[in-house]
Design an enzyme around this catalytic site. Structure first.
Site, PDB file in Angstrom:
ATOM      1  CG  ASP A 124      -1.824   1.277   1.504  1.00 52.84           C
ATOM      2  OD1 ASP A 124      -1.964   1.951   0.315  1.00 52.84           O
ATOM      3  OD2 ASP A 124      -2.419   1.503   2.391  1.00 52.84           O
ATOM      4  CG  ASP A 178      -2.960   5.246  -1.246  1.00 56.39           C
ATOM      5  OD1 ASP A 178      -2.902   4.167  -0.710  1.00 56.39           O
ATOM      6  OD2 ASP A 178      -3.649   5.571  -2.383  1.00 56.39           O
ATOM      7  CG  ASP A 206      -5.911   3.268   0.143  1.00 58.27           C
ATOM      8  OD1 ASP A 206      -4.923   2.384   0.197  1.00 58.27           O
ATOM      9  OD2 ASP A 206      -6.411   3.495  -0.869  1.00 58.27           O
ATOM     10  CG  ASP A 216      -1.231   1.504  -3.718  1.00 58.56           C
ATOM     11  OD1 ASP A 216      -0.059   1.356  -3.805  1.00 58.56           O
ATOM     12  OD2 ASP A 216      -1.639   2.157  -2.858  1.00 58.56           O
ATOM     13  CG  ASN A 263     -17.415 -17.867 -16.738  1.00 59.25           C
ATOM     14  OD1 ASN A 263     -17.995 -18.724 -17.737  1.00 59.25           O
ATOM     15  ND2 ASN A 263     -18.037 -17.877 -15.492  1.00 59.25           N
ATOM     16  CG  ASP A 321     -11.385 -16.220 -13.250  1.00 54.68           C
ATOM     17  OD1 ASP A 321     -10.538 -16.642 -12.443  1.00 54.68           O
ATOM     18  OD2 ASP A 321     -12.644 -15.942 -13.196  1.00 54.68           O
ATOM     19  CD  GLU A 335      -9.073 -20.463 -12.011  1.00 51.90           C
ATOM     20  OE1 GLU A 335      -9.178 -20.658 -10.817  1.00 51.90           O
ATOM     21  OE2 GLU A 335      -9.835 -19.787 -12.642  1.00 51.90           O
TER      22      GLU A 335
HETATM   23 MG    MG Z   1      -3.204   1.949  -1.467  1.00 50.62          MG
END
Ligand code: MG
Length: 655
Positions: free
Chosen positions: A59, A61, A63, A67, A139, A360, A402
């Protein structure tokens, strides 16, 4: 290149110095060997991919969400792990934290960053020889604008994007549901009601149910309302809140009537018993009533009888929040509007520099019908590869499916559609053999899988792995034993194929799905005393696991950590042609706990040995050189033509 060769020779020399063939045997200390920590290779012969949960990796930032910038900030760490690609969990705008319910395939999820961040990640990772693979969910989508438009407007351009029907039973029997791939039953999933607009009614109505004709007629009226019949009614109305079941009056053979003040937001249902026992629930086929006209009812697929708005059923293989996408008949899937829209979104990312896709849930695109799925996948691959080549991409685009089938035989045909597929069976076998302490059939089993795949496609790319974001952690399966986790890592990185390392496995994370999938998707703990981002995971993080010792900072500083085994074996794989891309040849092992094989690429051969057992294992081999140890883990003692591997130890000898 000369510099690389010189470093490589230095590397081998340093590795070779660690052991001796003379008596008395020299015991290698019980720790991972890093042949020369100062000589970090920038070239990456091997094709190692790291699986990133973007929402929880790092992370940037504060929050509470991992990210894209968090990944950019830790590219040196990933480079040090020797990886040459990152598979990112879905980065497009989605409804859930995990991203597998995409709302807009062409935009970056603001929780994860901006499109500029994504472009910067592609550029900066590329500078380190690291490709970006996107997770593509074909899908199903989330319930975004496409879906809302499709269900609320018969003339919507997105109407054909989803598997919609006002009478699934009838449409399935008539062969109209292309998503079933030619079958009459779904392999998995259910139909759900989708409604939009005002479905309910508030006011006085007369309702007449005709069980003979199987209709209900609703008429607006100013006649006096009747009290509910409480004297042995045979038919009830359900409306409003679920407790308001109202007995009707039998006024003729199979006829039930009542005048009442109705107040309901969702419409009503008819019941022939006081409970919902099988066959007692009667509803419409979809659509809403017209006052004064008989409306057909049924008890096999009863939908709410509504007064307005629109309602239609949609099919979802997985959760009802993820409606299946519809690509029409599989042979011509690429001509379907949904295919074209998805392909255009993929074009955008490929043209931006994305070099691979992970697809996926490919089993469920056409409901576990293999021919339908592989026919579709080939069309998808060809389309994306065309874009990739037009961009000037090197070779072919990488794409891994997958295809999570029960066994390798069922998965193998997916190589007809895609160049690469996840080999779940590799891990399931490895897990079983480590648990049993049995290694002598592992090499043969690996080749058995590869032979299956080769029959389908000679240039198959075997995507091997331990656990992933949908499975209990390898660490949990291995009893939280660091020694077994190191062994699993060493086996993964010495086996043929394209290894995937799942975020956190390199640190020995554990976690099971029993408390929620979040517990197998834990953020990386970067520093000893640091915290991890928890908001995306709704605080479902096992703090007991996240001790100081499991942090990156701690494990980088320790020679004997799980992380160092990943780093040293990845480094060996990246600098050895044989380990990177050599074929596997089983070497007969006369010790049940020991797995033995060679890997050969051209004139480059290595002998690989792993002890799956809890006791030291003496191994005799003739015809192999034991004087140059490329990389090892645990303890290795060489004496003449034999050597002893400590419990859960591994050795790779250069030939
Ligand atoms: Mg973040």
């Amino acid at each position: 290149m000369k510099k690389l060769l010189a470093r490589y020779l230095l590397f081998l020399f340093a590795a070779g110095m660690l052991i001796t063939c003379e008596k008395p045997p020299k015991i290698v200390p019980d720790e991972a060997k890093d042949p020369d920590p100062q000589e970090v290779e920038t070239d990456k012969l091997a094709d190692i991919t790291y699986q990133v949960n973007v929402y929880s990796f790092a992370d940037s930032d504060g929050d509470g969400w991992g990210d894209l910038r968090g990944i950019i900030d830790h590219l040196d760490y990933l480079d040090g792990l020797g990886v040459s690609a990152l598979w990112l969990s879905p980065v497009q705008t989605s409804a859930s934290y995990h991203g597998y319910d995409v709302l807009d395939y062409s935009s970056i999820n603001p929780k994860l960053g901006t499109e500029a961040d994504f472009q910067e990640l592609i550029r900066k990772s590329g500078e380190k020889g690291i490709d970006i693979y996107m997770d593509y969910v074909l899908n199903h989508s989330g319930k975004g604008e496409w879906f809302q438009s499709a269900i609320s407007d018969e003339n919507s351009p997105y109407r054909s994007f989803y598997v919609l029907s006002s009478n699934p039973e009838e449409d399935v029997n008539a062969g109209k549901i292309d998503n079933y791939g030619g079958g009459k039953t779904p392999g998995m999933g259910e139909w759900h009601m989708a409604s939009s607009g005002n479905l309910g009614y508030k006011g006085r109505v007369h309702i007449k149910v005709d069980m003979g004709a199987r209709t209900v007629t609703v008429t607006e009226t100013t006649e006096d309302a009747q009290a509910p019949n409480k004297s042995n009614p045979k038919c009830w109305l359900w409306y409003g809140s679920i407790t308001e079941h109202c007995g009707m009056y039998e006024t003729g053979s199979n006829i039930h009537e009542i005048t009442l003040d109705m107040d309901t937001e969702w419409g009503f249902l008819i019941c022939t018993k006081t409970d919902w026992s099988s066959g007692s629930k009667w509803g419409g086929n979809g659509g809403s009533v017209t006052f004064g006209e008989p409306f057909p009812i049924n008890n096999t697929s009863p939908n709410d009888i509504t007064f307005g708005g629109t309602s239609i059923q949609y099919f979802a293989s997985f959760d009802k929040s993820m409606p299946d996408l519809n690509y029409g008949p599989y042979a011509s899937a690429s001509q379907s509007p949904a295919f074209k829209a998805l392909a255009e979104s993929a074009d955008k990312w490929i043209n931006m520099g994305v070099n691979g896709l992970r697809l996926d849930a490919v089993l469920w695109i056409y409901q576990n019908r293999t021919t339908a799925n592989t026919t579709f996948l080939k069309q998808w691959y060809d389309r994306c590869n065309q874009t990739y080549k037009a961009r000037g991409g090197q070779g072919d685009i990488y794409m891994v499916g997958e295809a999570w089938a029960d066994d390798a035989q069922k998965m193998a045909p997916y190589y007809k559609g895609l160049p690469s597929n996840f080999n779940f069976y590799f891990w399931w076998t490895l897990r079983d053999r480590i648990q049993k302490g049995k290694g002598d059939d592992f090499a043969a089993t690996v080749n058995y899988f590869r032979d299956l795949f080769r029959k389908q496609r000679t240039d198959f790319i075997d995507a091997i792995k331990l656990s992933n974001h949908d499975e209990d952690r390898a660490g949990s399966d291995l009893g939280k034993s660091a020694d077994k986790e190191k062994l699993a890592a060493a086996v993964l990185l010495t086996s043929p194929g394209k290894p995937f390392i799942y975020q956190g496995e390199e640190l020995g994370y554990w976690g099971t799905k029993s408390g929620g999938d979040e517990y197998i998707r834990t953020p990386i703990k970067w520093t000893r005393s640091g915290t991890v981002p928890k908001a995306a995971l709704n605080n479902k993080v096992d703090d007991n696991m996240l001790t100081d010792d499991i942090s990156v900072e701690s494990q980088l500083a320790s020679k004997a950590s799980v992380l160092q085994v990943y780093r040293s074996f990845a480094k060996a794989r990246n600098t050895s042609e044989a380990l990177a891309s050599g074929d596997l040849q089983e070497v007969k092992s006369d010790v049940a706990s020991v797995a033995l094989w060679t890997r050969t690429s051209g004139t480059n051969t290595v002998l690989v040995a792993h002890n799956f057992g809890s006791s030291p294992a003496p191994v005799s081999v003739s015809g192999y050189k034991l004087d140059e140890l490329l990389v090892s883990n645990g303890s290795v003692t060489v004496s003449g033509t034999s050597f002893t591997l400590g419990a859960y130890s591994s050795a790779v000898f250069k030939q």
